[in-house]
Enzyme design. Sequence first.
Site, PDB file in Angstrom:
ATOM      1  N   LYS A 170      -5.432 -43.171 -10.055  1.00 14.83           N
ATOM      2  CA  LYS A 170      -6.570 -43.565 -10.897  1.00 14.83           C
ATOM      3  C   LYS A 170      -7.842 -43.501 -10.064  1.00 14.83           C
ATOM      4  O   LYS A 170      -8.081 -44.340  -9.199  1.00 14.83           O
ATOM      5  CB  LYS A 170      -6.408 -44.984 -11.452  1.00 14.83           C
ATOM      6  N   GLU A 243      -6.833 -51.531   1.383  1.00 15.53           N
ATOM      7  CA  GLU A 243      -7.912 -51.085   2.281  1.00 15.53           C
ATOM      8  C   GLU A 243      -9.202 -51.576   1.657  1.00 15.53           C
ATOM      9  O   GLU A 243      -9.649 -51.026   0.649  1.00 15.53           O
ATOM     10  CB  GLU A 243      -7.894 -49.557   2.408  1.00 15.53           C
ATOM     11  N   CYS A 277     -17.350 -48.411   3.696  1.00 20.00           N
ATOM     12  CA  CYS A 277     -16.653 -49.662   4.007  1.00 20.00           C
ATOM     13  C   CYS A 277     -16.890 -50.062   5.453  1.00 20.00           C
ATOM     14  O   CYS A 277     -17.000 -51.236   5.770  1.00 20.00           O
ATOM     15  CB  CYS A 277     -15.163 -49.501   3.736  1.00 20.00           C
ATOM     16  N   GLU A 376     -20.513 -58.621   1.817  1.00 22.41           N
ATOM     17  CA  GLU A 376     -20.669 -57.172   1.926  1.00 22.41           C
ATOM     18  C   GLU A 376     -21.851 -56.752   1.050  1.00 22.41           C
ATOM     19  O   GLU A 376     -21.836 -56.963  -0.158  1.00 22.41           O
ATOM     20  CB  GLU A 376     -19.384 -56.473   1.457  1.00 22.41           C
TER      21      GLU A 376
HETATM   22  P1  NAD Z   1     -13.659 -51.958  -6.816  1.00 19.75           P
HETATM   23  O1  NAD Z   1     -12.750 -52.964  -6.234  1.00 19.75           O
HETATM   24  O2  NAD Z   1     -14.658 -52.395  -7.803  1.00 19.75           O
HETATM   25  O3  NAD Z   1     -12.821 -50.790  -7.541  1.00 19.75           O
HETATM   26  C1  NAD Z   1     -11.862 -50.022  -6.845  1.00 19.75           C
HETATM   27  C2  NAD Z   1     -10.875 -49.458  -7.857  1.00 19.75           C
HETATM   28  O4  NAD Z   1     -10.135 -50.527  -8.434  1.00 19.75           O
HETATM   29  C3  NAD Z   1     -11.520 -48.721  -9.018  1.00 19.75           C
HETATM   30  O5  NAD Z   1     -10.758 -47.587  -9.317  1.00 19.75           O
HETATM   31  C4  NAD Z   1     -11.455 -49.736 -10.148  1.00 19.75           C
HETATM   32  O6  NAD Z   1     -11.449 -49.175 -11.436  1.00 19.75           O
HETATM   33  C5  NAD Z   1     -10.139 -50.420  -9.854  1.00 19.75           C
HETATM   34  N1  NAD Z   1      -9.985 -51.759 -10.429  1.00 19.75           N
HETATM   35  C6  NAD Z   1     -10.957 -52.649 -10.729  1.00 19.75           C
HETATM   36  N2  NAD Z   1     -10.413 -53.782 -11.240  1.00 19.75           N
HETATM   37  C7  NAD Z   1      -9.070 -53.603 -11.240  1.00 19.75           C
HETATM   38  C8  NAD Z   1      -7.950 -54.409 -11.610  1.00 19.75           C
HETATM   39  N3  NAD Z   1      -8.122 -55.636 -12.094  1.00 19.75           N
HETATM   40  N4  NAD Z   1      -6.708 -53.905 -11.466  1.00 19.75           N
HETATM   41  C9  NAD Z   1      -6.529 -52.671 -10.950  1.00 19.75           C
HETATM   42  N5  NAD Z   1      -7.537 -51.850 -10.589  1.00 19.75           N
HETATM   43  C10 NAD Z   1      -8.802 -52.317 -10.714  1.00 19.75           C
HETATM   44  O7  NAD Z   1     -14.358 -51.237  -5.576  1.00 19.75           O
HETATM   45  P2  NAD Z   1     -15.490 -50.129  -5.622  1.00 19.75           P
HETATM   46  O8  NAD Z   1     -16.785 -50.757  -5.975  1.00 19.75           O
HETATM   47  O9  NAD Z   1     -15.005 -48.957  -6.392  1.00 19.75           O
HETATM   48  O10 NAD Z   1     -15.510 -49.669  -4.080  1.00 19.75           O
HETATM   49  C11 NAD Z   1     -16.264 -50.294  -3.107  1.00 19.75           C
HETATM   50  C12 NAD Z   1     -15.424 -51.241  -2.282  1.00 19.75           C
HETATM   51  O11 NAD Z   1     -14.357 -50.529  -1.675  1.00 19.75           O
HETATM   52  C13 NAD Z   1     -16.193 -51.864  -1.142  1.00 19.75           C
HETATM   53  O12 NAD Z   1     -15.817 -53.211  -1.011  1.00 19.75           O
HETATM   54  C14 NAD Z   1     -15.737 -51.062   0.059  1.00 19.75           C
HETATM   55  O13 NAD Z   1     -15.883 -51.718   1.290  1.00 19.75           O
HETATM   56  C15 NAD Z   1     -14.308 -50.821  -0.277  1.00 19.75           C
HETATM   57  N6  NAD Z   1     -13.776 -49.684   0.466  1.00 19.75           N
HETATM   58  C16 NAD Z   1     -12.866 -49.890   1.464  1.00 19.75           C
HETATM   59  C17 NAD Z   1     -12.394 -48.818   2.214  1.00 19.75           C
HETATM   60  C18 NAD Z   1     -11.417 -49.008   3.345  1.00 19.75           C
HETATM   61  O14 NAD Z   1     -10.843 -48.023   3.783  1.00 19.75           O
HETATM   62  N7  NAD Z   1     -11.207 -50.217   3.841  1.00 19.75           N
HETATM   63  C19 NAD Z   1     -12.847 -47.544   1.930  1.00 19.75           C
HETATM   64  C20 NAD Z   1     -13.774 -47.373   0.906  1.00 19.75           C
HETATM   65  C21 NAD Z   1     -14.224 -48.443   0.171  1.00 19.75           C
END
Ligand code: NAD
Length: 509
Positions: A170, A243, A277, A376
């Site tokens: 997804k 992650e 991130c 963050e």
């Molecule tokens: P997010 O948590 O809002 O969404 C990530 C994914 O989860 C999306 O596909 C979203 O649709 C899905 N999602 C949302 N609610 C859900 C639920 N209840 N159940 C299942 N799936 C759900 O994050 P974002 O805004 O897309 O990304 C940014 C975040 O990701 C930042 O916090 C960043 O630091 C982190 N990030 C971490 C890494 C790493 O390797 N540690 C890499 C990239 C981004």
Amino acid sequence: MTAEPQVQPAASDVLESVNPATGEVIGTVPITDEAGVRTAVARARTAQPGWAAMPLPERQRIMRRLVRQIVDQLDTLAALITRENGRPPLEALTSELLPAADLAMYYIRHARKMARDERLPLHLFPQRRSIVHYAPIGVVAVIAPWNYPFLLPFSEVFTALMAGNAVVFKPSELTPLCGQVIGDLFKAAGLPIDVLQIVQGDGRVGASLVQAGVGKVSFTGSTGTAKKILKLAAETLTPVLCELGGKDPMIVLDDANLDRAADAAVWGGFMNAGQTCAAVERIYVDKRVAQPFIAKVVERTKQLRIAQGVAGHEDDFGPMINERQRAIVDRHVADAREHGAHILTGGKRPDGRGGFFYEPTVLTDVPQDRPIMQEETFGPVLPISTFATDEEAVTLANDSVFGLSAYVFSENRQRAMHLARQLEAGSVLINNVIDSYGAPETPWGGVKQSGIGRIHWGVNGLREYMEPHHIMTERIRPLRKEMWWFPYSARGYRRFGALVRFLFGRGGR
Ligand code: NAD
């Protein structure tokens, strides 16, 4: 552009992909409904055994074709990443496509060695042979964020597939076209039908996927979402690789090369408009060099070329992804200002531009307890604070619920190493920032609320998507029965007592 999904969902609605530089809709994809998610998982489950049984050289051939597809379509892919995520084309190349192709080639080259059974010599039972056989998990759900819309999901989808799993992926609802193109690339490379399924939609679709009976969830995203997913997954004890977010500190010691440190701070804080991130999210600089260091950071920040609309080759800096993210930056900067911070450059939305731009911003005198130093921000801001001793620098850096990466700048390797060992972070880079993700030999992941589990790390990355199955056998024909089996007796007890004393007691082996 309207992408064709691999699973034809019972589409009740469509998802619009918006170019963050202009606010323009650049494509739509159908949203997968709950039944569509279940169908995708069921198809993946049916297809997985055939994929896992395919001889490794054949799997490797398909994956090599995949890498060739990426190379053949390099410019188109870079342009799509720029249009959907906003980052400049060079970044799309160096921070998404290049590391994706490299990670794939790394695992293709080493897969045979990594997929082998592992022998475990047994010190207590030398007559036995123990091996660990690594089996694919089955169906892995990959749930991805928007900030690296190609590299991050591609890497997890690729590694899970290489390990013999089927995948239901997804993409983020903010970058569905990049998600779709990943599916298209695998399909064009000849991945057997149904082994990779794409489901599209927001968190509700993600939540359905977590509950659809997958063997593991590979989640990259925010810490808040991870907590929701972990609750859902607890119902079925489904393992979740997490992650997550970070608040990565950069420490600049008084003996640092200040030019390199300033360049690293500006790139580490502002590449991808700070939406990484492992971005440099807060800087601690030794008081003795604070003034020249801050001057260099401000000077370099002012030189960044902000795109006018969609970023081109000569632009350094693009928009943020959407209004929601930009509002977080507004809030953090306003709060810091109210609490005594000084904005040395930036601190606002640029005039006369559409889209979701925010000026690259440098602040000083920022109180450690404010959101800009604790939460963050995920935007183009560099809050800088000072310290008097190395111990204080470590205390400030560790004062966080996050622990993804940390950075130390010093010309004294021993001193930097001493600090690095004390920092609570999954990765510490000395005199560098961010890019250890691009080294698949090294572990990637966070401590504290930045994650659970590690990806990459050579063989371990592949094994994150495998189940270790232990198999033990006798090398020689065994006795009729073991001495500790029934029936029990006082004589048996004495014998084993003597053995324990001989083995582990005073004067024992
Ligand atoms: P997010 O948590 O809002 O969404 C990530 C994914 O989860 C999306 O596909 C979203 O649709 C899905 N999602 C949302 N609610 C859900 C639920 N209840 N159940 C299942 N799936 C759900 O994050 P974002 O805004 O897309 O990304 C940014 C975040 O990701 C930042 O916090 C960043 O630091 C982190 N990030 C971490 C890494 C790493 O390797 N540690 C890499 C990239 C981004």
